[in-house]
Design an enzyme around this catalytic site. Structure first.
Site, PDB file in Angstrom:
ATOM      1  N   HIS A  66       0.837  -1.220   0.000  1.00 34.85           N
ATOM      2  CA  HIS A  66       0.000   0.000   0.000  1.00 34.85           C
ATOM      3  C   HIS A  66       0.865   1.263   0.000  1.00 34.85           C
ATOM      4  O   HIS A  66       0.416   2.322  -0.388  1.00 34.85           O
ATOM      5  CB  HIS A  66      -0.887   0.029   1.251  1.00 34.85           C
ATOM      6  N   HIS A  91       5.783   6.466   6.299  1.00 31.79           N
ATOM      7  CA  HIS A  91       5.400   5.984   4.970  1.00 31.79           C
ATOM      8  C   HIS A  91       4.969   7.181   4.130  1.00 31.79           C
ATOM      9  O   HIS A  91       4.876   8.307   4.641  1.00 31.79           O
ATOM     10  CB  HIS A  91       4.252   4.951   5.079  1.00 31.79           C
ATOM     11  N   HIS A  93       2.552   8.882   0.636  1.00 29.87           N
ATOM     12  CA  HIS A  93       1.438   8.861  -0.320  1.00 29.87           C
ATOM     13  C   HIS A  93       1.874   9.716  -1.507  1.00 29.87           C
ATOM     14  O   HIS A  93       2.493  10.780  -1.311  1.00 29.87           O
ATOM     15  CB  HIS A  93       0.173   9.449   0.332  1.00 29.87           C
ATOM     16  N   GLU A 104      -2.633  13.653   0.731  1.00 28.74           N
ATOM     17  CA  GLU A 104      -3.956  13.273   1.255  1.00 28.74           C
ATOM     18  C   GLU A 104      -4.660  14.516   1.797  1.00 28.74           C
ATOM     19  O   GLU A 104      -5.793  14.822   1.406  1.00 28.74           O
ATOM     20  CB  GLU A 104      -3.785  12.208   2.345  1.00 28.74           C
ATOM     21  N   HIS A 117       4.001  10.557   6.228  1.00 34.27           N
ATOM     22  CA  HIS A 117       3.362  10.400   7.540  1.00 34.27           C
ATOM     23  C   HIS A 117       4.297   9.659   8.492  1.00 34.27           C
ATOM     24  O   HIS A 117       4.818   8.584   8.139  1.00 34.27           O
ATOM     25  CB  HIS A 117       2.050   9.624   7.417  1.00 34.27           C
ATOM     26  N   THR A 197      -5.962   6.839   7.424  1.00 28.98           N
ATOM     27  CA  THR A 197      -6.496   7.123   6.092  1.00 28.98           C
ATOM     28  C   THR A 197      -6.558   5.855   5.239  1.00 28.98           C
ATOM     29  O   THR A 197      -6.888   5.898   4.060  1.00 28.98           O
ATOM     30  CB  THR A 197      -5.643   8.168   5.352  1.00 28.98           C
TER      31      THR A 197
HETATM   32  N1  LIG Z   1      -2.104   7.369   6.546  1.00 26.54           N
HETATM   33  S1  LIG Z   1      -2.011   6.527   7.887  1.00 26.54           S
HETATM   34  O1  LIG Z   1      -3.339   6.436   8.467  1.00 26.54           O
HETATM   35  O2  LIG Z   1      -1.013   7.134   8.758  1.00 26.54           O
HETATM   36  C1  LIG Z   1      -1.456   4.913   7.513  1.00 26.54           C
HETATM   37  C2  LIG Z   1      -1.305   4.480   6.210  1.00 26.54           C
HETATM   38  F1  LIG Z   1      -1.664   5.230   5.168  1.00 26.54           F
HETATM   39  C3  LIG Z   1      -0.750   3.242   5.941  1.00 26.54           C
HETATM   40  F2  LIG Z   1      -0.616   2.844   4.654  1.00 26.54           F
HETATM   41  C4  LIG Z   1      -0.362   2.412   6.957  1.00 26.54           C
HETATM   42  S2  LIG Z   1       0.429   0.908   6.569  1.00 26.54           S
HETATM   43  O3  LIG Z   1       1.619   1.281   5.814  1.00 26.54           O
HETATM   44  O4  LIG Z   1       0.669   0.137   7.748  1.00 26.54           O
HETATM   45  C5  LIG Z   1      -0.564  -0.056   5.468  1.00 26.54           C
HETATM   46  C6  LIG Z   1      -1.969  -0.143   5.869  1.00 26.54           C
HETATM   47  O5  LIG Z   1      -2.211  -0.173   7.218  1.00 26.54           O
HETATM   48  C7  LIG Z   1      -0.570   2.802   8.290  1.00 26.54           C
HETATM   49  N2  LIG Z   1      -0.226   1.895   9.269  1.00 26.54           N
HETATM   50  C8  LIG Z   1      -0.518   2.005  10.669  1.00 26.54           C
HETATM   51  C9  LIG Z   1      -1.979   1.835  10.984  1.00 26.54           C
HETATM   52  C10 LIG Z   1      -2.416   0.409  10.801  1.00 26.54           C
HETATM   53  C11 LIG Z   1      -1.693  -0.481  11.799  1.00 26.54           C
HETATM   54  C12 LIG Z   1      -0.246  -0.174  11.908  1.00 26.54           C
HETATM   55  C13 LIG Z   1       0.619  -1.082  12.538  1.00 26.54           C
HETATM   56  C14 LIG Z   1       1.975  -0.818  12.632  1.00 26.54           C
HETATM   57  C15 LIG Z   1       2.499   0.360  12.088  1.00 26.54           C
HETATM   58  C16 LIG Z   1       1.673   1.261  11.458  1.00 26.54           C
HETATM   59  C17 LIG Z   1       0.304   1.006  11.422  1.00 26.54           C
HETATM   60  C18 LIG Z   1      -1.099   4.069   8.548  1.00 26.54           C
HETATM   61  F3  LIG Z   1      -1.257   4.505   9.821  1.00 26.54           F
HETATM   62 ZN   LIG Z   2      -0.402   7.810   5.620  1.00 24.07          ZN
END
Ligand SMILES: NS(=O)(=O)c1c(F)c(F)c(S(=O)(=O)CCO)c(N[C@H]2CCCc3ccccc32)c1F
Ligand SMILES: [Zn+2]
Length: 262
Positions: A66, A91, A93, A104, A117, A197
Site C-alpha cells: 500500500h 510511509h 502517499h 492526502e 506520515h 487514512t
Molecule cells: N495514513 S495513515 O493512516 O497514517 C497509515 C497508512 F496510510 C498506511 F498505509 C499504513 S500501513 O503502511 O501500515 C498499510 C496499511 O495499514 C498505516 N499503518 C498504521 C496503521 C495500521 C496499523 C499499523 C501497525 C503498525 C504500524 C503502522 C500502522 C497508517 F497509519
Molecule cells: Zn499515511
C-alpha cells in the site's frame, strides 16, 4: 487484513463494506479550509526526541503493498502533545509520474505532489497494535512534499527503493537523522482529531500536519512514483503502486486548529 486498493472494485468507495469505520465519522484526510480554521495559542512546537538515529542502527525499508514504509525504533518519541507518543514507522502517499499530485490533506483545495506520515502510538500502550483502535491511541505527523530542490535526506532511503519493488520485499537501511526529513518550522501546523487514512480507518489519530512542505527533486519523485508495485514479485501481471491517497473526507462538526496566525 482483507484486500483493499485505491482504485477499482476494492477502491475507497467500497472500503466501508469490510471496514465499517471507513464509512463513519471523524475520518481523514480533510481539506484545510481557511474559513473553518481556528488559531489556538496553546498549540506548542512539536518536540522530537531521539530522532537523530546512529548510522549503526538498522531500519527496515519495506513495500507493504500500500506504501513504502520505514520502521522506526520506539525509543524515538514526541513530546509537546497531550501525551508522549512513541514512533512506529513512516510511509508515503504519492500520485503518478505524469500526475504529481498525491497528498492526502489539502490546503484550500490545493493538493501537493505527495505527503509523508510519521506514525506514533501513545506510549501508555505497549505497542501500536494495542493502540491503533483506541481513541487516544495514535499521533501522526504529516509533511507535504513538493517537487523542487534535490533532498539529500530523502536519498538516505530512496537510494534503496529499487530493492523493494514488489509487495513484502524488505531491505535494511542505516539509521540517520529523521529530523532532516521534516520542515524547518515545527511550530507551524494544522491540528485536528481524525482517523487512519487506510482501512480499518479507526478514528484514533491526533493529526499534526505541518504548514510548510519539504522539497524533493523530480528524479526523486519519479523514483517514489515509478519504482514500486503493489503485487508480489512472482505475480505474472505486476500492478504499479500509484495514487495511494484517500480523498478529503467530511468535516462533520469538527474544527481544525492552527498554531499560526499569518
Ligand atoms: N495514513 S495513515 O493512516 O497514517 C497509515 C497508512 F496510510 C498506511 F498505509 C499504513 S500501513 O503502511 O501500515 C498499510 C496499511 O495499514 C498505516 N499503518 C498504521 C496503521 C495500521 C496499523 C499499523 C501497525 C503498525 C504500524 C503502522 C500502522 C497508517 F497509519
Ligand atoms: Zn499515511
Amino acid at each position: 487484513g482483507g484486500k483493499w486498493t485505491y482504485d477499482g472494485p476494492d477502491g475507497e468507495r467500497h472500503w466501508s463494506r469490510n471496514y465499517p469505520y471507513c464509512g463513519g465519522t471523524f475520518q481523514s484526510p480533510i481539506n484545510f479550509q481557511p474559513e473553518l480554521l481556528r488559531f489556538d495559542p496553546d498549540l506548542l512546537p512539536i518536540q522530537l526526541q531521539d530522532y537523530n538515529l546512529s548510522s549503526k542502527e538498522q531500519l527496515t525499508l519495506s513495500n507493504n503493498g500500500h506504501s513504502v514504509q520505514l520502521s522506526l525504533p520506539s525509543r524515538m518519541h514526541l513530546t509537546g502533545l497531550p501525551h508522549r507518543y512513541s514512533a512506529a514507522q513512516l510511509h508515503f502517499h504519492w500520485g503518478s509520474s505524469n500526475m504529481p499530485i498525491g497528498s492526502e490533506h489539502t490546503i484550500n483545495g490545493k493538493q501537493f505532489a505527495g505527503e509523508m506520515h510519521l506514525v506514533h502510538f501513545n506510549s501508555k500502550y505497549p505497542n501500536i497494535s494495542l493502540a491503533v483502535d483506541k481513541s487516544d491511541g495514535l499521533a501522526v505527523l504529516g509533511v507535504f512534499i513538493e517537487v523542487g530542490e534535490f533532498n539529500p535526506a530523502f536519498d538516505q532511503f530512496l537510494k534503496y527503493i529499487k530493492g523493494i519493488k514488489y509487495k513484502d520485499q524488505k531491505v535494511q537501511v542505516a539509521g540517520f537523522n529523521i529530523r532532516e526529513l521534516l520542515p524547518a518550522r515545527l511550530d507551524e501546523y494544522y491540528r485536528y482529531d481524525g482517523s487512519l487514512t487506510t482501512p480499518p480507518c479507526y478514528p484514533s489519530v491526533l493529526w499534526t500536519v505541518f504548514r510548510n512542505p519539504v522539497s524533493i527533486s523530480r528524479g526523486q519523485y519519479l523514483a517514489l512514483a515509478t519504482a514500486l508495485f503493489s503485487s508480489h514479485a512472482q505475480e505474472s501481471s505486476p500492478i504499479p503502486l500509484l495514487g495511494n491517497y484517500r480523498k478529503p473526507q467530511l468535516m462533520d462538526n469538527r474544527v481544525a486548529l492552527v498554531s499560526f496566525q499569518q
